[in-house]
Write an enzyme that holds these catalytic residues in place. Structure first.
Site, PDB file in Angstrom:
ATOM      1  N   ASP A   6      16.302  11.892  -5.644  1.00  7.03           N
ATOM      2  CA  ASP A   6      17.828  12.304  -5.515  1.00  7.03           C
ATOM      3  C   ASP A   6      18.393  12.110  -3.989  1.00  7.03           C
ATOM      4  OD1 ASP A   6      17.939  13.068  -7.877  1.00  7.03           O
ATOM      5  OD2 ASP A   6      17.492  15.130  -7.680  1.00  7.03           O
ATOM      6  N   LYS A  47       2.903   4.443  -1.277  1.00  2.06           N
ATOM      7  CA  LYS A  47       2.748   5.397  -2.455  1.00  2.06           C
ATOM      8  C   LYS A  47       3.898   6.597  -1.938  1.00  2.06           C
ATOM      9  CE  LYS A  47      -1.874   4.261  -1.602  1.00  2.06           C
ATOM     10  NZ  LYS A  47      -2.398   4.307  -0.274  1.00  2.06           N
ATOM     11  N   HIS A 106       0.848  -1.256   0.043  1.00  3.29           N
ATOM     12  CA  HIS A 106      -0.055  -0.037   0.010  1.00  3.29           C
ATOM     13  C   HIS A 106       0.973   1.319   0.250  1.00  3.29           C
ATOM     14  CE1 HIS A 106      -3.687   2.134   1.466  1.00  3.29           C
ATOM     15  NE2 HIS A 106      -4.114   1.343   0.347  1.00  3.29           N
TER      16      HIS A 106
END
Length: 185
Positions: free
Chosen positions: A131, A126, A124
């Site tokens: 960098d 996200k 789940h």
């Protein structure tokens, strides 16, 4: 730096820290003086554009952890970043991204290393680490529904290398246990 910004960074750092083994609230460092943040909401908000701006600003690397990944604009931006020499790697939920034509298969077909993680009921996560210095996180799935239909949020934290390193370590753990997705053509 604004006191409210400090509070946001400390709360986010504490939340991340509490999820990591052996970490306590006493180990949460203050945010760097140059740290900043941007927040966006959906539907019909600025979340997609904020995600795309993070991708376009990347100079060296983008690590993506995704649940639902059907966003054509995000996939195109990641492929473009890969083409300009940014090291892009994606780990995504296996069940939600196993059909023949998805954003992750598009990326794999364009040379972006992709792995699918099926070790959990749902993968789940996200987030993006850009960098190893900036973090994009929140409920926003990389999907058309997140842009136009769902109530979602996105938070981008800039110039937070210690926090970005923690997210990168979690990303690496997920990557290591995932299965490579091969290009289909």
């Amino acid at each position: 730096m604004d006191v409210s910004i400090l509070r946001v960074f400390r709360l986010l750092a504490l939340a991340v820290c509490l999820l990591l083994p052996g970490c306590s609230s006493r180990t949460v460092p203050p945010p760097p003086a140059e740290a900043s943040y941007t927040v966006a909401f959906s539907p019909r908000g600025a979340s997609l554009e904020l995600a795309l701006s993070c991708i376009r600003a990347a100079e060296r690397s983008i690590l993506v952890a995704a649940y639902s990944f059907t966003s054509k604009p995000v996939a195109l931006a990641l492929a473009e970043a890969h083409q300009r020499g940014v090291a892009v790697r994606v780990v995504a939920d296996k069940k939600g991204n196993s059909s023949r034509y998805t954003a992750v298969t598009y990326l794999a077909n364009h040379g972006v290393p992709v792995r699918l993680n099926g070790k959990y009921a749902i993968h789940h996560h996200k987030f993006m680490v850009v960098d190893v210095r900036h973090v994009q996180t929140g409920s926003f799935n990389y999907s058309a529904a997140a842009v136009d239909k769902n109530a979602e949020n996105m938070l981008v934290l800039r110039n937070v290398p210690e926090l970005a390193a923690q997210y990168a370590a979690e990303w690496q753990r997920l990557w290591d246990e995932a299965e490579p997705l091969s290009a289909q053509y």
